[in-house]
Design a protein around this motif. Sequence first.
Motif, PDB file in Angstrom:
ATOM      1  N   ARG A  64       0.797  -1.396  -0.084  1.00  0.00           N
ATOM      2  CA  ARG A  64       0.088   0.127  -0.021  1.00  0.00           C
ATOM      3  C   ARG A  64       1.006   1.241   0.132  1.00  0.00           C
ATOM      4  N   THR A  65       0.136   2.166  -0.417  1.00  0.00           N
ATOM      5  CA  THR A  65       1.021   3.590  -0.367  1.00  0.00           C
ATOM      6  C   THR A  65       0.904   4.299   1.052  1.00  0.00           C
ATOM      7  N   PRO A  66       2.039   4.925   1.339  1.00  0.00           N
ATOM      8  CA  PRO A  66       1.947   5.512   2.692  1.00  0.00           C
ATOM      9  C   PRO A  66       1.180   6.735   2.621  1.00  0.00           C
ATOM     10  N   GLY A  67       0.050   6.919   3.579  1.00  0.00           N
ATOM     11  CA  GLY A  67      -0.585   8.424   3.611  1.00  0.00           C
ATOM     12  C   GLY A  67      -1.935   7.759   2.836  1.00  0.00           C
ATOM     13  N   ASP A  68      -1.807   6.792   1.829  1.00  0.00           N
ATOM     14  CA  ASP A  68      -3.244   6.463   1.196  1.00  0.00           C
ATOM     15  C   ASP A  68      -3.575   5.092   2.065  1.00  0.00           C
ATOM     16  N   ASP A  69      -2.773   4.474   3.042  1.00  0.00           N
ATOM     17  CA  ASP A  69      -2.981   3.499   3.622  1.00  0.00           C
ATOM     18  C   ASP A  69      -4.070   3.713   4.450  1.00  0.00           C
ATOM     19  N   GLY A  70      -5.187   2.695   4.771  1.00  0.00           N
ATOM     20  CA  GLY A  70      -6.289   2.843   5.729  1.00  0.00           C
ATOM     21  C   GLY A  70      -7.138   1.534   5.354  1.00  0.00           C
ATOM     22  N   PRO A  71      -8.180   1.679   6.296  1.00  0.00           N
ATOM     23  CA  PRO A  71      -8.754   2.559   7.456  1.00  0.00           C
ATOM     24  C   PRO A  71      -7.738   2.675   8.462  1.00  0.00           C
ATOM     25  N   ILE A  72      -8.333   3.457   9.496  1.00  0.00           N
ATOM     26  CA  ILE A  72      -7.401   3.831  10.602  1.00  0.00           C
ATOM     27  C   ILE A  72      -7.499   2.608  11.426  1.00  0.00           C
ATOM     28  N   GLY A  73      -8.650   1.796  11.461  1.00  0.00           N
ATOM     29  CA  GLY A  73      -8.433   0.663  12.159  1.00  0.00           C
ATOM     30  C   GLY A  73      -7.602  -0.451  11.941  1.00  0.00           C
ATOM     31  N   THR A  74      -7.445  -0.370  10.637  1.00  0.00           N
ATOM     32  CA  THR A  74      -6.332  -1.506  10.096  1.00  0.00           C
ATOM     33  C   THR A  74      -4.871  -0.964  10.543  1.00  0.00           C
ATOM     34  N   LEU A  75      -4.694   0.179  10.530  1.00  0.00           N
ATOM     35  CA  LEU A  75      -3.354   0.944  11.008  1.00  0.00           C
ATOM     36  C   LEU A  75      -3.004   0.539  12.558  1.00  0.00           C
ATOM     37  N   THR A  76      -4.116   1.177  13.300  1.00  0.00           N
ATOM     38  CA  THR A  76      -3.828   0.982  14.724  1.00  0.00           C
ATOM     39  C   THR A  76      -3.931  -0.479  15.302  1.00  0.00           C
ATOM     40  N   ALA A  77      -4.223  -1.394  14.495  1.00  0.00           N
ATOM     41  CA  ALA A  77      -4.306  -2.862  14.896  1.00  0.00           C
ATOM     42  C   ALA A  77      -2.748  -3.445  14.807  1.00  0.00           C
ATOM     43  N   ARG A  78      -2.089  -2.896  13.915  1.00  0.00           N
ATOM     44  CA  ARG A  78      -0.771  -3.332  13.855  1.00  0.00           C
ATOM     45  C   ARG A  78       0.153  -3.194  15.030  1.00  0.00           C
ATOM     46  N   GLY A  79      -0.199  -2.267  16.028  1.00  0.00           N
ATOM     47  CA  GLY A  79       0.125  -2.195  17.508  1.00  0.00           C
ATOM     48  C   GLY A  79       1.405  -1.462  17.370  1.00  0.00           C
ATOM     49  N   GLY A  80       2.079  -1.365  18.701  1.00  0.00           N
ATOM     50  CA  GLY A  80       3.236  -0.551  18.938  1.00  0.00           C
ATOM     51  C   GLY A  80       3.046   0.893  18.367  1.00  0.00           C
ATOM     52  N   ALA A  81       3.795   1.458  17.699  1.00  0.00           N
ATOM     53  CA  ALA A  81       4.037   3.047  17.483  1.00  0.00           C
ATOM     54  C   ALA A  81       2.544   3.383  16.418  1.00  0.00           C
ATOM     55  N   TRP A  82       2.325   2.230  15.840  1.00  0.00           N
ATOM     56  CA  TRP A  82       0.750   2.204  14.927  1.00  0.00           C
ATOM     57  C   TRP A  82      -0.265   2.567  15.962  1.00  0.00           C
ATOM     58  N   ALA A  83      -0.126   2.438  17.042  1.00  0.00           N
ATOM     59  CA  ALA A  83      -1.405   2.765  18.231  1.00  0.00           C
ATOM     60  C   ALA A  83      -1.606   4.169  18.029  1.00  0.00           C
ATOM     61  N   THR A  84      -0.555   5.102  17.815  1.00  0.00           N
ATOM     62  CA  THR A  84      -0.700   6.569  17.978  1.00  0.00           C
ATOM     63  C   THR A  84      -1.521   7.256  16.713  1.00  0.00           C
ATOM     64  N   VAL A  85      -1.288   6.582  15.687  1.00  0.00           N
ATOM     65  CA  VAL A  85      -1.513   7.083  14.253  1.00  0.00           C
ATOM     66  C   VAL A  85      -2.914   7.596  14.359  1.00  0.00           C
ATOM     67  N   THR A  86      -3.209   8.935  13.707  1.00  0.00           N
ATOM     68  CA  THR A  86      -4.172   9.528  13.701  1.00  0.00           C
ATOM     69  C   THR A  86      -5.096   9.612  12.306  1.00  0.00           C
ATOM     70  N   ALA A  87      -4.162   9.716  11.397  1.00  0.00           N
ATOM     71  CA  ALA A  87      -4.488   9.734   9.973  1.00  0.00           C
ATOM     72  C   ALA A  87      -4.379   8.562   9.146  1.00  0.00           C
ATOM     73  N   ALA A  88      -5.358   8.529   8.233  1.00  0.00           N
ATOM     74  CA  ALA A  88      -5.652   7.465   7.474  1.00  0.00           C
ATOM     75  C   ALA A  88      -5.937   7.657   5.989  1.00  0.00           C
ATOM     76  N   GLY A  89      -5.875   7.114   5.008  1.00  0.00           N
ATOM     77  CA  GLY A  89      -6.323   7.264   3.512  1.00  0.00           C
ATOM     78  C   GLY A  89      -7.260   6.564   3.113  1.00  0.00           C
ATOM     79  N   ASN A  90      -7.845   6.523   2.032  1.00  0.00           N
ATOM     80  CA  ASN A  90      -8.781   5.762   1.462  1.00  0.00           C
ATOM     81  C   ASN A  90      -8.566   4.553   0.802  1.00  0.00           C
ATOM     82  N   ASN A  91      -7.230   4.296   0.647  1.00  0.00           N
ATOM     83  CA  ASN A  91      -6.637   2.906   0.227  1.00  0.00           C
ATOM     84  C   ASN A  91      -7.116   2.849  -1.275  1.00  0.00           C
ATOM     85  N   ASP A  92      -7.268   3.906  -2.128  1.00  0.00           N
ATOM     86  CA  ASP A  92      -7.542   3.818  -3.468  1.00  0.00           C
ATOM     87  C   ASP A  92      -6.402   3.707  -4.366  1.00  0.00           C
ATOM     88  N   GLY A  93      -5.229   3.698  -3.762  1.00  0.00           N
ATOM     89  CA  GLY A  93      -3.739   3.532  -4.566  1.00  0.00           C
ATOM     90  C   GLY A  93      -3.474   4.802  -4.956  1.00  0.00           C
TER      91      GLY A  93
END
Length: 219
Positions: A64-93
């Motif tokens: 996936r492309t950084p910035g476009d990656d998402g939704p937010i739940g997918t990102l925070t579920a990665r754990g660690g530093a990802w738990a603090t991420v607040t921005a996500a993209g629509n994953n349209d490439g």
Amino acid sequence: MKTLKKQGGFTLVEIAIVLVIVGLLLAGVLKGQELIESSRAKNLGKDMDAIAAGMISYTDRFKRTPGDDGPIGTLTARGGAWATVTAAGNNDGILTITQANTFAAGGETVGFFQHLKAAGFITGNPADAGVAALPRSAYNGLISVGPGVTGMTGISVCASQIPGKAARALDTMLDDGVTNSGNFRATLGAVGANTAPGVAVLAATGYIDTNIYTVCKTM
């Protein structure tokens, strides 16, 4: 009889020696400043390359492309530093960032840098949001990504508030040294302002030492 007192003072030889020493000191100071400026330009070039490399590595790891990656739940579920991420993209490439919001933290800009930081590809706090999410350069300007200068294709990494000497050095080091051609191009900026990339400076004008530029390099 009057006693003649010997008058004190510097001889011509002593004065000449002092002038030579002063000249050597001034030459050393100027050379040191030149080396510092050269080092700052090289560091910025490395920072720009690191962001480009980080984007490639991120895409390779997550598909996936950084910035476009998402939704937010997918990102925070990665754990660690990802738990603090607040921005996500629509994953349209597509990394959605316009010229105007390159340094204004608009579109998917904040997510781009939060995601690279969370993945460990660049340094910084993944929780930083808004303009604070954008890295700062050695020239106290911002570093960001977007479509770059008008006429460039693909995603570019851009830096604001770059003095003319440094812009020329970077363009020569990373590309062809011409302001409006190749993979490195420049837009005329203003002192203290994070000018968004726009129309390239005319090649006939070239870089002027006293000017300030926003520079962009294709990733």
